[in-house]
Each structure stands twice: as C-alpha cells, then as structure tokens.
Motif scaffolding. Structure first.
Motif, PDB file in Angstrom:
ATOM      1  N   UNK A   1      47.383  43.600  29.839  1.00 19.06           N
ATOM      2  CA  UNK A   1      46.701  42.440  29.261  1.00 19.06           C
ATOM      3  C   UNK A   1      47.331  41.147  29.760  1.00 19.06           C
ATOM      4  N   UNK A   2      48.634  41.173  29.949  1.00 19.91           N
ATOM      5  CA  UNK A   2      49.319  40.008  30.513  1.00 19.91           C
ATOM      6  C   UNK A   2      48.764  39.707  31.894  1.00 19.91           C
TER       7      UNK A   2
ATOM      8  N   UNK B   1      34.558  42.022  31.697  1.00 19.81           N
ATOM      9  CA  UNK B   1      33.808  42.850  30.748  1.00 19.81           C
ATOM     10  C   UNK B   1      34.717  43.894  30.116  1.00 19.81           C
ATOM     11  N   UNK B   2      35.508  44.562  30.943  1.00 23.40           N
ATOM     12  CA  UNK B   2      36.344  45.632  30.421  1.00 23.40           C
ATOM     13  C   UNK B   2      37.353  45.092  29.414  1.00 23.40           C
ATOM     14  N   UNK B   3      37.896  43.946  29.719  1.00 20.22           N
ATOM     15  CA  UNK B   3      38.875  43.355  28.809  1.00 20.22           C
ATOM     16  C   UNK B   3      38.217  42.945  27.501  1.00 20.22           C
ATOM     17  N   UNK B   4      37.060  42.286  27.604  1.00 17.88           N
ATOM     18  CA  UNK B   4      36.378  41.813  26.406  1.00 17.88           C
ATOM     19  C   UNK B   4      35.964  42.984  25.530  1.00 17.88           C
TER      20      UNK B   4
ATOM     21  N   UNK C   1      35.611  32.975  28.444  1.00 16.41           N
ATOM     22  CA  UNK C   1      35.403  34.014  27.435  1.00 16.41           C
ATOM     23  C   UNK C   1      36.534  35.037  27.486  1.00 16.41           C
ATOM     24  N   UNK C   2      36.866  35.457  28.711  1.00 16.83           N
ATOM     25  CA  UNK C   2      37.938  36.449  28.883  1.00 16.83           C
ATOM     26  C   UNK C   2      39.253  35.921  28.326  1.00 16.83           C
TER      27      UNK C   2
ATOM     28  N   UNK D   1      43.152  43.383  22.521  1.00 13.53           N
ATOM     29  CA  UNK D   1      42.645  44.712  22.796  1.00 13.53           C
ATOM     30  C   UNK D   1      41.135  44.725  22.924  1.00 13.53           C
ATOM     31  N   UNK D   2      40.503  43.549  22.871  1.00 12.29           N
ATOM     32  CA  UNK D   2      39.061  43.510  23.048  1.00 12.29           C
ATOM     33  C   UNK D   2      38.341  43.862  21.762  1.00 12.29           C
TER      34      UNK D   2
END
Lengths: 327, 294, 415
Positions: free
Chosen positions: A115-116, B233-236, B274-275, B284-285
């Motif tokens: 995530x970082x 997208x995957x992160x969100x 947004x991200x 963690x989305x």
C-alpha cells in the motif's frame, strides 16, 4: 603481494567515500562521451538517494520521480523565471524536494508494504499532472527550456560550464558532498535505526525507537538527495523534461538499485552506471533495447539478487574473512 | 456551464460502465493473483496487450470473433503458466518485492516481443460484423458493441464467482488464500494451485484485451497506461477481493466518464486522486481483507 | 537505419583498451578530421516508440538528400554524412543525444526530430553551442522569441498555419457550428488557436472546446456530449495514436452520419496503421502527400528518386521533411561556401529553394519556412493500390500572411 591487496581493500572499505571519489575522478575517461558520464553521475546520485529508503529502510517507493522532478523544476524555475544564479537554483531545488518529501512522506508513512508503494505512485502521478498543467511556470509538455548556465563564477575563478569535462567535475563536487553526507548518515546511530526498521519494524519499536519519526526523516533525506540530482540534471541538460516526474522514471530507480545492489553504499551507483551504459550501447545495436534491458533485469532478479556490486562486495568480504582466518 | 440533460447524463453513465467493465476484468485478474500468491503482477498490462494482438491475429486466421474469445484466454493463460513456473516460482519466499520486480522486467520483454512479431505500428481493428451499429436505449443511441462488452463482463464475473464459490477447486483456491499451510498439510499441492491461479489471472487479462480491442487502437504500448489504471481499481476495491474489483472497476469507469463530461482535462488526474484518498482513509480498499476472495 | 560506425567502434575501444589508449584515440580522430573531412549532420529522431515508422522514413529520405549531395560533387570535394541517433521520443534523451553528437562526434549541423518537446530540447542544446539546427516537425513554440536564435530554423509546418489552411478550406463548406476535441497540451492548444483565428472572419460558432489528456485511449467518455451538441463540424485536434483512437470511436458512435470530421493534420503512416474504415471521410492538412505528383512537378521528381532508391514505395509527409531539412542545409553550405554555422545561417536566410513541393523560403524574423499546405481527404473506396489512401482536395499556396506576425511572436521587426 597478497598482504598489500588485503590492506588496500581494508583501507578502501574504511574510507569508502574517498575510494569512490578516486574512481569517479577518472571515470569520464572510461566512458565514450562526457554527457553520458554526467548522466551517470546524476542518476547514480538519484539511485543512491532512492536506496537510502529502499535498500536501507526497506520501503519500496514507486513515486520517487516526484523528487527528481521537483528538484529539477524548482531549480529550473529559479534560473528561468527568477534569473537567480546557479548555486541559488541548486539550493532552491533541494529545499523544494525536501518540502515535497515532508508532505508526501507524512501522508505515505501511514501505510505499509504494497500500500505504501501504491500511495507513493498515486501521489507522484498527481504531482506529475500538477506540473504538467502549470504551463506558464513549467512549459507543460514541452518541458522547461532555457536553464542556461554558461559559466560558473567563483571568487577569482570562472569556469566554462559549456565544456563537458568542466561540467562533469563541477557536478562531481556536489555528488561527492552528497555521497559523503549519505555515508555519514549510514555510519551514524540513525543509520543503525533505519536498518533495524528494515529488519523488523515491530522489534525496533519495541526497543523504544520512534519508528514513524525515523521513517519520515529518512524519507525527507532521500527526497532531498533525489532533488539534488534533479537540480543538477536541469543544469546539465539546460531543460527539465516533464517525464522526470513520470512513474516510469521511478521504476528506473528501482531497477538501478537492484542491478547494482540494494543495501550497499556504492551499489546503486554501479547499477545506474551499468543501466545507462547498457541502454546506450544496446540502443545502437538493436531497436529492441527495451526487451534486452528487461531480460538482463530478470536475470539479475532471478540469479543475482544482490546485484553486481552487492555480489562483488559479498565475495570480497568472504575472501577477506578467509584470509583473516588463515592469518 | 452547458446543458447536462438527463439523456446526456444517462449516456455518459452507460459509457462509464462500459469503460469500467474492462477495468473490472483487469482488476479481477490482478486481485486473484495478489490475493492468492501475494504477487503484484506488473506484467498484467502486457498480458492485456498480448491478448489484444493475439485476438486480432486469431480473428484473421479463423475468421471468427466468437471462436477467438475461447482461443485467446487459453493462449495468454498458457503463457502465464510458463512464466509462473519458470520465472516467478523461484522467487517465492524471497520477499514481496522480488516477484514484483521480475514481472516489471517481464513486461519490458513482452512489449518488445510484440513489436518484433507484429511491428511497431500496431494492428488496425474493427468491430466484429455481428456487433456493429447502435441501439436506441430510450435516452439515446449507444454502440451495440459496448453493450456486449458490459454483458460479456457480467457473464465472466458470474462464471468466475460460480467457479470459486460452488466448485471443489474453487474451495481449494479460497482455502489456499486464507491459509496455505493447512492446505499443504491436507495433502494438496499448493504450488500447483498457485500455478493455475496465475494462469487464470493472465487468461482473464488476455480476454479483456481482446474484448477491449475493437474500442481502441491496438499497439505494443497500450498496456502501459492501463496498468496504472488497473492498480487504481485494485487498490480502491481492495487487493485480493473479487467483488471489490468489480465494484471499484465500475466506480472508476464512471468517475472517469463523469469527470470527462464536467472537467475533461482532469479526467485522468481524478482517478489518481481517488486512489490517493482511498489509500489514506481506508488503505485496504472498500472490500479488502488480507488475501480473501469474496 | 544508418548508424555511424565510428560511434560503435570508439565505444568498444574505450571499454577494452582503457585510459592510456583512450587518450590516443581522440588524436587519431583529429588527424582524420583535418584532411578534407566529411560534413557531419546529426539526426536525432525517435527510432523506437510510437512514431518509429515516421522516424524511419525520415531517415530514409534524409539519406536520399545526402546521397544526392555526394553524387553531385559534395562541397569542395567533401562529402556529407548523416549521424542517426535514437531519441526514444523523450526530451531528456534527445538532449543527451544532441550533447553526444556535438561534443563527441563534433557534428557541423543538426536536423530532426519528431515531436514538439524533443525538438525544443535539441534546439536548447544546439543554440547554446552555436550549432545550426533545422527542425523537421510541427511546433508553434519554436517560432517564438523565447526559443529562437540565429541557429534555429524550422523546416516543417507549424500548427497555426496547418489549422488555418484546413479552416479556410473546410469551414465555408460544412457549416457554422463547430466542436473541438483537443489534446490538452501545447500542440492541441496551438491548433485550436489556429482554427479559431481563421474561423472568426467566417462567423464560425464554437459550441465547445473539449480537452482530453494526451494519450487517451478511450474517447467514449467524450462522445455522448459531442453528439448532444449536434455540431456541423467536429475538429479533432490531436495527433498520431490519439487521433486514431478518436477517429475509430467517433465512427463507432455513428458521429459521421451527422457531423463532418476534420483534423488539422492527417499523417500518412497513421492512416496506414489505422485502416480505411476509421478514417473514412475525414479531411485534414498535411505538409506533403505523394499523390500530389500529378499537380506538382517537384513532387514527381522527389517521388521518383525515392522509388528508385527504395524499390517502389512512396515517401511519407514526415519523410519528405527529413529530405527537405537536410537538403536545405547542404544547399546553404554550397551557397555560403562554408561549413560554419553562422555563415550557413545567413545563407539560409537568403535562400529560395524548391526541394519537393514548390517554392519555399525562410521568413527572416523567425526562420519559419514559408510553404504550401495540402488538404487531403481519407478514402476507403476506389483505392488504386495500398499507397492510394488520400484524395488531394486542394493545395493552399505558400503565403507569409497566413503565419502569425513577427510582432505577435515577440520578435523585433528589424531582423
């Protein structure tokens, strides 16, 4: 004979900055053209700055191009729009990238691991768009042109900056100072703290270290060094291209560190040199240089994770230890 | 400003959903691979691109778009299987970064291989003859192909969900992402499961490339921007979450589409903002938990 | 792709031999240069990346100009040589290549490149080192006083002229209501300005100027709005891949039924890559199209040279600029009787030439080549062969008045 080699190596290891400098003094004579040598100096510094965060503290940032870019643009803007002298431009570039480091670092440190990496990527891309849109200051897609430094005027001395060899040595002075600074950090107690964080963050916290503050500090230092590289690049090319800020440029820092050896002092420099030289040579041999570079990179990830310099140093250490055991 | 009629709004929304469908498919593949193998596949955009190229080639060879829909995922899945077995597997246990770095290098190689095989210009594409034209949706005309894209995505997502929720192999996959140790103890070859999941992920990437091909230019660089967008997208949605990938994909598509309507030059910037916002507020989305499906 | 062997060999020499030998090598080069040495023209172009087809054609045509020069006696027995380098479409890389060409290869002149950003960065390097640079791709910015110098020349069209020509042709024919779909960077903005300036006197009504980020792959997000505005004309102010994507998707959305699509510039190579369907009916401007050979004798001569040298085939628009850019420099060398950049610059300023499409000259205040603009329309039926992709609708003759004035560009008049 062997004993003198051993003592030479031990001396080199103790005075690593001096050894590196000696090498860099003769470096331009080993390279086909000087502009490449200067590029290697600059990107070597960029990789060293990045390595401080990645190799030594274990934080993989995908947005370090932001600092290369901010340093370059602010130095360029100081010259083009402010008419400031070269040294003020460099100071401005470094200060600006440190500031950017504080802002981005503060936000990014709150996350960890993958995530970082993603946050740094996103924040750097935002920086890219901001600079892209601010056309009046940055030239937008055309880049910032006119970062002209024709001569370096010091008290009693005027150096022609257009001469490529002169340019190399002037830039080397700054790179040397930065390398010395990094070496001091790594040898200090703070250097031990960040390596402790890399090994096991929870344990470092349990030992009583303020992990968040240490992380932020190393982030800002890393940003400052990359910013210096950016500022020097602006003076070298007399332009600042917009893709200094793009994430592909961040990706290059990662590649250089891995190629050279993360977590070693000189490794990233070697990585940058090899990467740029390879790219230069391969470009003249085939138009598929991207595939060639990708393959070399994969080979290193698979078989030489310590990188070129890292492997060399590792072997040297083993050899020295064996000599020491025998003696 | 200018008139945003309800019809325009609705059309723009539909466009965003069609865009989001492609994003969703890509994110599903990425999430599968991350959730199961904890590998961030930096070559995912390249697989998307390869799928598009192979798709055009196969349509030219077989004359059938529908048949290619079957062939292409098999092909890109096979390539993925080979890559996992020989390139990624040796790196397990060495840390999160190494497979990521490897796939980064892999993407470089894949791009040049495609350049070498198909040329640097890219290939011209056209909408399959059965799916041309526009459909009147009550509020305006919308291209038939894009409706097909939305429908196809829905079918694929449903199929995948059924596979993971209702079949025995899907059960193994779910268990393996939750606790690989226990699965090994139970006598299942977890390496084989990972191998197949990687293949499924790249198969979906290739398929989405083929599906997207008629809507955009197909060239060796097409995977680069789409990779960044897929990461958003995957992160969100949450790395490792299937429903997250779908919801986030549609959301990002719609955000991009609506921003294009209101402030077009900030469209791309908006998805990175947004991200960043999601990462800072809820890293963690929306649906993410540590490596779980559904 | 022609590369100077000297470059590769010296690279290996430095690697293998080492410090002492490298000190000797430069002296060897110096000796070679003193004896009637070749006239070196550096040619940095994007050989890899999205515009590599255009770049490769630029190289082919530039080599043609070199060959022509050498076969007609060169200059005082000295031959010309092209040193080609890959800029990777990257301004930082282009600057490095320019530095390499000037500092190591000691080129006499520079020509190139493709893309506004790279030509500006090459120009920045060249003018600081007083090396003549003839730019062969579109840019408005290079005419402006900030980037200009006595060593800066611009062979190619600029967006203002191209857009204006297309506007002057198309606006009167297709209606008054226009929507612009513009790539959001300097080039796109320059195009819009060119169109709007020309359109003002014709009473054109701009319904919207929709900006999209450069590199947009999916234009579907912009099309519903364009449809709802119901324009007579849609102007696609973008380039290369962006244009191809936009054209495709506009076709998919059925826009062509109600709207005439025009583009300021239509590239031959992009049209080949995109195929007939996407570009069908789209009208645009270009600096050169081989099909004008039945109207313009110079074009026929140039096409024939290309056909002879490269076994059939036709030169593209950017290729022709590669030819003209190098040819102008060499012609000026002969007229100036020197290879000094300043003397050649003065000769260029006074030169009139007809390399491939008619009479041209460089305007004194900004060194912009005043030239004709060709208006073409893409076709998908009645194509005689694979090269026959456009119909030539009109050729706007060279006219200085169609350029932006010297004062507007910031130049003082008395140059």
């Amino acid at each position: 004979m062997k004993n003198s080699i051993i003592s030479l190596l031990l001396l080199a290891r103790r005075h690593r900055v001096a050894t590196v400098l000696l090498f860099l003094l003769v470096f331009p004579f080993l390279m086909p053209y000087d502009a490449l040598s200067v590029n290697i100096l600059i990107f070597g510094l960029y990789a060293v700055g990045f390595n401080l965060l990645f190799g030594y503290t274990g934080m993989l940032s995908f947005g370090h191009a932001a600092f290369l870019g901010v340093g370059g643009y602010l130095a360029g803007i100081a010259v083009v729009h402010g008419g400031w002298p070269w040294w003020a431009a460099i100071v401005t570039g470094v200060a600006a990238s440190c500031l950017a480091g504080v802002v981005i670092g503060y936000l990014a440190i709150r996350t960890r691991g993958i995530y970082f990496s993603m946050v740094t990527l996103a924040l750097a891309q935002i920086m890219y768009y901001v600079f892209y849109k601010a056309e009046d200051w940055t030239g937008g897609e055309n880049g910032l042109r006119g970062v002209r430094v024709e001569s370096i005027k010091l008290p009693g001395l005027s150096i022609d900056f257009i001469n490529p060899l002169n340019k190399y040595y002037v830039i080397l002075v700054f790179v040397a100072l930065a390398l010395w600074f990094v070496s001091r950090i790594l040898n200090s107690p703070f250097g031990a703290v960040i390596e402790a964080i890399r090994e096991n963050e929870k344990r470092a916290a349990a030992c009583g270290y303020d992990v968040a503050r240490a992380k932020l500090l190393v982030f800002v230092l890393s940003a400052g060094i990359c910013g210096l590289a950016g500022a020097l690049r602006a003076l070298h090319l007399s332009i600042v291209p917009i893709d200094s800020l793009h994430y592909l440029q961040s990706g290059q820092a990662v590649m250089m560190c891995l190629l050279g050896g993360m977590g070693t002092f000189f490794g990233p420099f070697v990585g940058a040199a090899v990467f740029m030289y390879l790219e230069d040579v391969v470009t003249n041999l085939t138009r598929y240089w991207m595939g060639a570079v990708g393959m070399v990179f994969m080979v290193f990830v698979l078989f030489f994770p310590k990188g070129i310099w890292g492997t060399l140093v590792h072997q040297m250490e083993r050899w020295l230890r064996r000599q020491g055991d025998r003696a | 400003m200018f008139d945003i009629t309800p019809q325009l709004f609705a059309l723009q929304l539909m466009t965003g959903i069609a865009l989001g469908a492609v994003y969703a498919l890509l994110a599903i593949g990425l999430s599968l691979i991350f959730g199961m193998l904890t590998v961030v596949n930096f070559a995912h955009g390249a697989f998307f691109m390869v799928g598009a190229f192979l798709g055009i080639y196969s349509i030219a060879l077989t004359g059938s778009f529908w048949f290619s829909l079957l062939l292409v995922p098999l092909a890109t899945g096979a390539i993925g299987l080979v890559c996992e077995r020989f390139l990624v597997r040796p790196l397990y246990g060495r840390g999160l970064d190494y497979p990521l770095l490897l796939t980064f290098g892999l993407s470089y190689v894949m791009i040049d291989v495609m350049r070498f095989t198909f040329g640097i210009e890219g290939l011209p594409t056209s909408t399959p003859p059965d799916l041309r034209g526009a459909v009147f949706l009550g509020f305006g005309y919308f291209p038939l192909y894009r409706l097909f894209l939305i429908a196809a995505t829905a079918v694929i997502v449903l199929g995948l969900w059924l596979f993971i929720e209702k079949t025995r192999y899907g059960l193994i996959i779910r268990a393996g992402s939750r606790d690989p140790e226990i699965v090994k103890v139970l006598g299942i070859d977890i390496a084989r499961v990972w191998w197949l999941v990687f293949g499924i992920g790249t198969a979906i990437a290739g398929l989405s490339g083929l599906l997207a091909a008629p809507t955009r230019a197909v060239n060796p660089e097409m995977g680069i921007p789409i990779l960044a967008e897929s990461f958003v997208v995957t992160v969100v949605g949450g790395m490792g979450s299937l429903p997250g990938a779908v919801v986030a994909g549609l959301l990002v598509g719609v955000v991009f589409s609506m921003t294009s309507l209101l402030a077009p030059e900030y469209a791309e910037l908006s998805i990175f903002v947004l991200m960043a916002v999601v990462l800072l507020i809820r890293p963690q989305g929306f649906f993410g938990k540590a490596g779980l499906m559904s | 792709m022609t590369l100077s062997n000297d470059h590769f060999n010296s690279g290996r020499r430095s690697l293998i031999v080492g410090g002492a030998a490298v000190a000797v090598a430069p002296t060897l080069f110096n000796v070679a240069q003193a004896q009637g040495a070749t006239i070196k023209i550096g040619f940095p172009v994007p050989l890899t990346g999205p515009y590599s087809s255009e770049a490769q054609d630029q190289v082919r045509c530039a080599e043609l100009a070199i060959k022509e020069f050498n076969e007609s006696g060169g200059f005082n027995g000295r031959k010309a040589e092209l040193l080609v380098r890959d800029t990777k479409l990257n301004p930082g890389e282009a600057a490095t290549r320019a530095l390499e060409l000037i500092e190591k290869d000691k080129v006499d002149f520079m020509a190139g490149s493709l893309s506004a950003a790279t030509q500006l960065s090459i120009n920045a390097v060249c003018r600081d080192r007083k090396v003549l640079f003839n730019s062969i791709s579109q840019s408005d910015t290079i005419n402006e006083v900030k980037d200009w110098s006595m060593y800066t020349f611009h062979e190619a069209l600029n967006p203002h002229l191209t857009a204006g020509a297309v506007a002057r042709y198309a606006f009167p024919k297709f209606g008054k209501k226009v929507v612009y779909l513009t790539a959001d960077y300097a080039y796109g903005q320059e195009m819009v300005r060119g169109f709007q300036r020309a359109g003002q006197s014709m009473g054109m009504q701009t319904l919207a100027d929709i900006r999209h980020p450069i590199g947009t792959a999916d234009f579907s997000a912009f099309l519903p709005r364009i449809q709802s505005l119901k324009p007579d004309i849609l102007v696609m102010n973008n380039f290369g891949r962006d244009q191809l994507n936009a054209a495709k998707q506009a076709t998919d959305f059925g826009l062509k039924a109600t709207t005439k699509i025009i583009a300021p510039i239509l590239l031959y190579t992009a049209r080949q890559a995109g195929g007939p369907e996407a570009f069908e009916g789209i009208l645009g401007g270009t600096s050169y199209y081989w099909g004008m050979e039945d109207k313009v004798p110079a074009a026929k001569a140039f096409n024939d040279k290309y056909r002879k040298a490269y076994g059939g085939g036709v030169p593209s628009d950017y290729g022709a600029l590669g030819y003209a850019g190098v040819r102008s420099i060499l012609q000026a060398v002969r007229e100036a009787k020197s290879t000094d950049s300043m003397k050649v610059s003065i000769a260029l300023r006074q030169m009139h030439y007809n390399s491939y499409k008619g009479d041209q000259f460089y305007r004194k205040c900004d060194h912009q080549s005043v030239q004709s603009v060709v208006i073409v329309e893409s076709k998908s039926k009645n194509m005689k062969d694979k090269y026959d992709v456009f119909n030539v609708l009109a050729i706007e003759p060279a006219n200085e008045k169609n350029l932006r004035s010297c004062e507007e560009l910031g130049h003082k008049i008395s140059t």
